[in-house]
Design a protein around this motif. Structure first.
Motif, PDB file in Angstrom:
ATOM      1  N   ASP A  44       0.811  -1.225   0.000  1.00 18.80           N
ATOM      2  CA  ASP A  44       0.000   0.000   0.000  1.00 18.80           C
ATOM      3  C   ASP A  44       0.843   1.274   0.000  1.00 18.80           C
ATOM      4  O   ASP A  44       0.299   2.379  -0.007  1.00 18.80           O
ATOM      5  CB  ASP A  44      -0.973   0.024   1.180  1.00 18.80           C
ATOM      6  N   ALA A  68      -4.099   0.578   3.413  1.00 14.25           N
ATOM      7  CA  ALA A  68      -5.197   0.228   2.509  1.00 14.25           C
ATOM      8  C   ALA A  68      -5.088  -1.218   2.060  1.00 14.25           C
ATOM      9  O   ALA A  68      -4.000  -1.803   2.014  1.00 14.25           O
ATOM     10  CB  ALA A  68      -5.179   1.150   1.285  1.00 14.25           C
ATOM     11  N   GLN A  73      -6.953   3.033  -3.199  1.00 10.60           N
ATOM     12  CA  GLN A  73      -6.182   3.756  -2.191  1.00 10.60           C
ATOM     13  C   GLN A  73      -4.689   3.409  -2.285  1.00 10.60           C
ATOM     14  O   GLN A  73      -3.838   4.277  -2.081  1.00 10.60           O
ATOM     15  CB  GLN A  73      -6.713   3.442  -0.788  1.00 10.60           C
ATOM     16  N   ALA A 146     -11.252   7.444   1.080  1.00 15.60           N
ATOM     17  CA  ALA A 146     -10.785   6.306   1.861  1.00 15.60           C
ATOM     18  C   ALA A 146     -10.424   6.801   3.240  1.00 15.60           C
ATOM     19  O   ALA A 146     -10.144   7.975   3.432  1.00 15.60           O
ATOM     20  CB  ALA A 146      -9.574   5.672   1.189  1.00 15.60           C
TER      21      ALA A 146
END
Length: 233
Positions: A44, A68, A73, A146
């Protein structure tokens, strides 16, 4: 004069010694999460941002990056790193590398970390001019809905003038909650798939062990019969 940007697919590490040296380098850096599987841990972009922040703290604003599980994201985090941070090091991660890292492809993040390591060494030896940002913050236009950790004071542009952020409309709250629920569901499904795979592997191992035990039992039985035949048992 602005330095030219490199946007090439990161080369593979040549030897196991190079790979181990890279792992040792990463292990020396304090990170917010324990490293269990480097491909998944770095997928991520948050831990990668922390690595950059360790060496270039003025380049990275960590509140721009949130953990995420969803593709959107994750890609947002990496694109922010590319546009806001790595650009100042004269480097851009190639799109193919980004896709591979987000999918946790084996070896993908190691290749990009190796490029970052070389940039850190060049900067330490004053062979790389780093474009340090001005006093103003980096700003994060276009952030997807998000979950983002709170960061006391860093908010949308209006908050800089002391204005309170307007409450999120119910429709956006529902959409954000749906995205969170979807990411949690995907995470649980991935964990279940991994557990099922592990169960399958263990089941196969148990079957092979049982087969070996049966073979050994039959050999012991045969040897015992021979010993009895010769009056030795």
């Amino acid at each position: 004069m602005a330095q030219s940007l490199q946007c090439l697919i990161a080369p593979a590490l040549e030897t196991d010694e190079d790979l181990q040296a890279l792992y040792n380098w990463v292990d020396e850096i304090p990170l917010s999460r324990p490293k269990r599987n480097i491909s998944r841990d770095f997928a991520d972009g948050v831990l990668f941002a922390e690595v950059v922040n360790h060496f270039f703290p003025r380049l990275v604003e960590m509140h721009n990056y949130s953990s995420a599980n969803g593709y959107t994201q994750k890609m947002y985090n990496w694109n922010t790193l590319n546009q806001k941070v790595l650009k100042k090091l004269g480097y851009q991660i190639h799109q193919q590398d980004l896709e591979d890292i987000i999918k946790a492809a084996p070896g993908a993040v190691e290749r990009v970390l190796a490029v970052l390591h070389s940039k850190v060494d060049l900067a330490a030896n004053r062979q790389l001019k780093v474009a340090m940002p001005r006093a103003s913050s980096q700003g994060t236009p276009g952030r997807p809905p998000a979950p983002v950790p709170g960061s006391g004071g860093s908010s949308v542009a209006g908050s800089a003038r002391g204005q309170e952020a307007s409450p999120m409309p119910p429709s956006r709250m529902q959409k954000a909650q749906l995205e969170v629920d979807t990411e949690l569901l995907l995470e649980k499904e991935q964990a279940i798939a991994e557990l099922r795979e592990m169960v399958g592997i263990m089941t196969e191992k148990i079957k092979k062990l049982e087969q070996l035990v049966r073979i050994k039992d039959s050999k012991i039985e045969a040897l015992t019969g021979k010993l009895q035949k010769h009056g030795l048992a």
